[in-house]
Scaffold this motif. Structure first.
Motif, PDB file in Angstrom:
ATOM      1  N   PHE A  12       9.107   1.021 -16.969  1.00 20.78           N
ATOM      2  CA  PHE A  12       8.539   0.239 -17.617  1.00 20.78           C
ATOM      3  C   PHE A  12       8.594   0.629 -19.248  1.00 20.78           C
ATOM      4  CE2 PHE A  12       6.059  -3.078 -14.958  1.00 20.78           C
ATOM      5  CZ  PHE A  12       6.520  -2.413 -13.790  1.00 20.78           C
TER       6      PHE A  12
ATOM      7  N   ASN B   2       7.860   5.800 -12.703  1.00 15.73           N
ATOM      8  CA  ASN B   2       8.289   4.985 -13.954  1.00 15.73           C
ATOM      9  C   ASN B   2       8.926   6.167 -14.858  1.00 15.73           C
ATOM     10  OD1 ASN B   2       7.601   3.106 -16.140  1.00 15.73           O
ATOM     11  ND2 ASN B   2       6.156   4.475 -16.636  1.00 15.73           N
TER      12      ASN B   2
ATOM     13  N   GLY C  30      -2.661   6.987 -16.902  1.00 12.26           N
ATOM     14  CA  GLY C  30      -2.481   7.269 -18.465  1.00 12.26           C
ATOM     15  C   GLY C  30      -1.981   6.268 -19.094  1.00 12.26           C
ATOM     16  N   ALA C  31      -1.361   6.398 -20.263  1.00 16.86           N
ATOM     17  CA  ALA C  31      -0.858   5.421 -21.181  1.00 16.86           C
ATOM     18  C   ALA C  31      -0.220   4.342 -20.365  1.00 16.86           C
ATOM     19  CB  ALA C  31       0.095   6.019 -22.338  1.00 16.86           C
ATOM     20  N   MET C  32       0.510   4.653 -19.564  1.00 17.06           N
ATOM     21  CA  MET C  32       1.484   3.616 -18.918  1.00 17.06           C
ATOM     22  C   MET C  32       0.804   2.896 -17.620  1.00 17.06           C
ATOM     23  SD  MET C  32       4.173   3.302 -20.769  1.00 17.06           S
ATOM     24  CE  MET C  32       5.517   2.574 -19.632  1.00 17.06           C
TER      25      MET C  32
ATOM     26  N   SER D 247      -9.664  10.334 -16.665  1.00 20.16           N
ATOM     27  CA  SER D 247      -8.362   9.353 -16.792  1.00 20.16           C
ATOM     28  C   SER D 247      -8.996   8.165 -16.282  1.00 20.16           C
ATOM     29  CB  SER D 247      -7.151   9.918 -16.167  1.00 20.16           C
ATOM     30  OG  SER D 247      -6.726  10.747 -16.862  1.00 20.16           O
TER      31      SER D 247
ATOM     32  N   ASP E 266      -6.073   8.280  -9.944  1.00 26.15           N
ATOM     33  CA  ASP E 266      -5.598   9.312 -10.918  1.00 26.15           C
ATOM     34  C   ASP E 266      -6.348  10.736 -10.083  1.00 26.15           C
ATOM     35  OD1 ASP E 266      -4.487   9.614 -14.090  1.00 26.15           O
ATOM     36  OD2 ASP E 266      -5.568  11.286 -13.067  1.00 26.15           O
ATOM     37  N   SER E 267      -5.755  11.560 -10.630  1.00 25.93           N
ATOM     38  CA  SER E 267      -6.117  12.842  -9.862  1.00 25.93           C
ATOM     39  C   SER E 267      -7.245  13.348 -10.783  1.00 25.93           C
ATOM     40  CB  SER E 267      -5.378  14.123  -9.695  1.00 25.93           C
ATOM     41  OG  SER E 267      -4.433  14.111 -10.950  1.00 25.93           O
TER      42      SER E 267
ATOM     43  N   GLU F 106       5.375  13.920 -16.745  1.00 27.03           N
ATOM     44  CA  GLU F 106       6.859  13.718 -16.744  1.00 27.03           C
ATOM     45  C   GLU F 106       7.121  15.348 -16.275  1.00 27.03           C
ATOM     46  OE1 GLU F 106       8.750  11.533 -16.476  1.00 27.03           O
ATOM     47  OE2 GLU F 106      10.843  12.003 -17.246  1.00 27.03           O
TER      48      GLU F 106
ATOM     49  N   SER G 118      11.022   8.398 -17.181  1.00 24.30           N
ATOM     50  CA  SER G 118      12.210   8.114 -17.977  1.00 24.30           C
ATOM     51  C   SER G 118      13.396   8.895 -17.833  1.00 24.30           C
ATOM     52  CB  SER G 118      11.580   8.359 -19.620  1.00 24.30           C
ATOM     53  OG  SER G 118      10.360   7.926 -19.626  1.00 24.30           O
TER      54      SER G 118
ATOM     55  N   ALA H 257       3.303   6.969 -12.040  1.00 32.34           N
ATOM     56  CA  ALA H 257       3.262   7.235 -13.672  1.00 32.34           C
ATOM     57  C   ALA H 257       2.590   8.331 -13.993  1.00 32.34           C
ATOM     58  CB  ALA H 257       2.710   5.724 -14.286  1.00 32.34           C
TER      59      ALA H 257
ATOM     60  N   ASN I 221       6.704   1.080 -23.151  1.00 36.03           N
ATOM     61  CA  ASN I 221       5.467   1.426 -23.852  1.00 36.03           C
ATOM     62  C   ASN I 221       5.299   0.410 -24.934  1.00 36.03           C
ATOM     63  OD1 ASN I 221       2.933   2.363 -24.554  1.00 36.03           O
ATOM     64  ND2 ASN I 221       3.664   4.326 -25.142  1.00 36.03           N
TER      65      ASN I 221
ATOM     66  N   LYS J  81       5.760  15.322  -9.421  1.00 32.95           N
ATOM     67  CA  LYS J  81       5.891  14.253  -8.945  1.00 32.95           C
ATOM     68  C   LYS J  81       6.502  14.330  -7.543  1.00 32.95           C
ATOM     69  CE  LYS J  81       7.591  12.019 -13.013  1.00 32.95           C
ATOM     70  NZ  LYS J  81       6.520  11.073 -13.467  1.00 32.95           N
TER      71      LYS J  81
HETATM   72  N1  NAD Z   1       4.581   7.068 -22.620  1.00 30.16           N
HETATM   73  C1  NAD Z   1       5.470   6.346 -22.851  1.00 30.16           C
HETATM   74  O1  NAD Z   1       5.904   5.945 -23.760  1.00 30.16           O
HETATM   75  C2  NAD Z   1       6.503   6.236 -21.541  1.00 30.16           C
HETATM   76  C3  NAD Z   1       7.396   5.104 -21.517  1.00 30.16           C
HETATM   77  C4  NAD Z   1       8.291   5.008 -20.311  1.00 30.16           C
HETATM   78  C5  NAD Z   1       7.989   5.685 -19.289  1.00 30.16           C
HETATM   79  N2  NAD Z   1       7.091   6.916 -19.337  1.00 30.16           N
HETATM   80  C6  NAD Z   1       6.731   7.863 -18.140  1.00 30.16           C
HETATM   81  O2  NAD Z   1       5.554   7.287 -17.387  1.00 30.16           O
HETATM   82  C7  NAD Z   1       4.998   8.459 -16.822  1.00 30.16           C
HETATM   83  C8  NAD Z   1       3.710   8.582 -17.210  1.00 30.16           C
HETATM   84  O3  NAD Z   1       3.626   8.671 -18.586  1.00 30.16           O
HETATM   85  P1  NAD Z   1       2.136   8.339 -19.571  1.00 30.16           P
HETATM   86  O4  NAD Z   1       2.789   8.489 -21.106  1.00 30.16           O
HETATM   87  O5  NAD Z   1       1.401   7.448 -18.958  1.00 30.16           O
HETATM   88  O6  NAD Z   1       1.620   9.970 -19.349  1.00 30.16           O
HETATM   89  P2  NAD Z   1      -0.102  10.256 -19.332  1.00 30.16           P
HETATM   90  O7  NAD Z   1      -0.036  11.964 -19.839  1.00 30.16           O
HETATM   91  O8  NAD Z   1      -0.608   9.441 -20.527  1.00 30.16           O
HETATM   92  O9  NAD Z   1      -0.778   9.957 -17.945  1.00 30.16           O
HETATM   93  C9  NAD Z   1      -0.526  10.742 -16.895  1.00 30.16           C
HETATM   94  C10 NAD Z   1      -1.506  10.631 -15.979  1.00 30.16           C
HETATM   95  O10 NAD Z   1      -1.263  11.193 -14.622  1.00 30.16           O
HETATM   96  C11 NAD Z   1      -2.281  11.887 -14.318  1.00 30.16           C
HETATM   97  N3  NAD Z   1      -1.910  12.731 -13.064  1.00 30.16           N
HETATM   98  C12 NAD Z   1      -1.076  13.835 -13.208  1.00 30.16           C
HETATM   99  N4  NAD Z   1      -0.800  14.419 -12.057  1.00 30.16           N
HETATM  100  C13 NAD Z   1      -1.283  13.601 -11.015  1.00 30.16           C
HETATM  101  C14 NAD Z   1      -1.380  13.462  -9.691  1.00 30.16           C
HETATM  102  N5  NAD Z   1      -0.710  14.307  -9.149  1.00 30.16           N
HETATM  103  N6  NAD Z   1      -1.974  12.364  -9.139  1.00 30.16           N
HETATM  104  C15 NAD Z   1      -2.678  11.330  -9.718  1.00 30.16           C
HETATM  105  N7  NAD Z   1      -2.623  11.489 -11.275  1.00 30.16           N
HETATM  106  C16 NAD Z   1      -2.088  12.455 -11.843  1.00 30.16           C
HETATM  107  C17 NAD Z   1      -3.085  12.342 -15.440  1.00 30.16           C
HETATM  108  O11 NAD Z   1      -4.579  12.681 -15.285  1.00 30.16           O
HETATM  109  C18 NAD Z   1      -2.800  11.150 -16.610  1.00 30.16           C
HETATM  110  O12 NAD Z   1      -3.717  10.484 -16.606  1.00 30.16           O
HETATM  111  C19 NAD Z   1       6.019   9.555 -17.052  1.00 30.16           C
HETATM  112  O13 NAD Z   1       6.742   9.763 -16.038  1.00 30.16           O
HETATM  113  C20 NAD Z   1       6.826   9.203 -18.139  1.00 30.16           C
HETATM  114  O14 NAD Z   1       7.758   9.923 -18.700  1.00 30.16           O
HETATM  115  C21 NAD Z   1       6.332   6.874 -20.476  1.00 30.16           C
END
Ligand code: NAD
Length: 287
Positions: A139, A115, A10-12, A36, A31-32, A90, A117, A87, A141, A95
């Protein structure tokens, strides 16, 4: 460390993985969800093309980064990584399930970072047979741009594992800091929350306008953006839910979201994404 696996594209995750690949490390991004991974592949190509077009990297560096990055739908591709960075969504249970599976899949020396928060590394360490090798590697964003990484330690993690993780962070061009004990929000989010709590409180009690509060912080403290505009940018919903989580977990009164933040959350005034927060977007005036 030679091989890294990032789980969650995802985003991170996609940006953390690309940062590793650009730094010369063999990197698996899993990614599952097929979509994505497809979106991550598009992002990676577009990002590298832009960097080449701007002259920031050469075509050879682009090719090397692409060669280093393996977008893998099968989690088994992560089995021989030296370090896994999780990542995914959340939420604790998904997890924990992933960490249990990885614990079976990977040899005992593999280090697992989350990762997350808010979810403590020690909680996830507890579902594995390698608690001394599980910790938060947090990390910011956008991960390709933001230099800071918070490495959060709990008592089971020995000094040599911390050193390995710090060396990894530096090897991909990041600046790590260590939290010697776990605390929700780590350093940056705690300080950000304290600042925004006070800014919202000054605003809701009518001491100053949103524009003047932001102006005071940018001109008086040298911050690049005022706290109310920053809240609008990151999302009132995100801040409100994160504070509620912390408040419910700790019952610490200072973690409780401001009354106004709750009202704005309930009214759907979530900042930039909804067109209205402390500012109105479109014409960009303070409300
Ligand atoms: N977005 C932020 O600003 C930010 C900043 C720091 C930390 N984080 C943390 O990073 C983590 C990810 O955040 P994000 O914003 O990238 O989320 P996101 O929703 O953009 O991406 C999450 C990805 O995980 C995938 N996924 C879900 N379950 C899965 C599994 N069992 N196996 C494999 N892939 C799986 C989803 O398909 C998705 O592509 C979270 O724990 C969040 O708290 C986010």
């Amino acid at each position: 460390m030679e091989k890294i696996a990032v789980i969650g594209a995802g985003a991170m995750g996609r940006q953390i993985a690309l940062q590793c690949a650009l730094s010369g490390l063999k990197t698996v991004l899993n990614d599952s969800r097929k979509e994505s991974l497809e979106q991550a592949a598009d992002f990676v190509r577009e990002h590298l093309d832009k960097r080449v077009a701007k002259g920031r990297i050469s075509s050879e560096q682009r090719a090397t980064a692409l060669g280093n990055l393996d977008l893998a739908p099968d989690l088994a591709a992560a089995a021989d990584a030296d370090l896994i960075i999780e990542a995914i969504v959340e939420k604790f249970e998904p997890k924990a399930e992933l960490f249990r599976t990885l614990d079976r899949l990977c040899p005992p020396q593999t280090i697992f970072g989350t990762n997350s928060s808010n979810i403590r590394g020690s909680r996830l360490a507890g579902v594995t047979a390698r608690p001394q090798r599980v910790l938060n590697i947090h990390f910011f964003n956008p991960a390709l741009v933001m230099e800071l990484v918070e490495v959060v330690v709990h008592p089971a993690v020995p000094a040599e594992i911390i050193e390995e993780v710090l060396a990894f962070c530096r090897s991909i061009g990041k600046t790590p800091v260590v939290l010697r004990k776990e605390i929700p929000g780590f350093i940056v989010n705690r300080i950000f929350r304290a600042l925004t709590r006070e800014a919202v409180s000054l605003y809701e009690e009518g001491y100053a306008s949103a524009e003047d509060i932001d102006l005071a912080v940018t001109k008086g403290l040298g911050h690049p953006m005022g706290p109310l505009r920053l809240l609008d940018t990151t999302g009132i919903d995100v801040s409100y839910l994160a504070r509620m989580d912390e408040y419910e977990e700790t019952s610490v009164e200072s973690a409780k979201p401001n009354r106004l933040l709750k009202e704005m959350y309930e009214r759907g005034e979530w900042g930039k994404k909804s067109g209205k927060g402390f500012y109105i977007y479109g014409d960009d005036k303070a409300k």
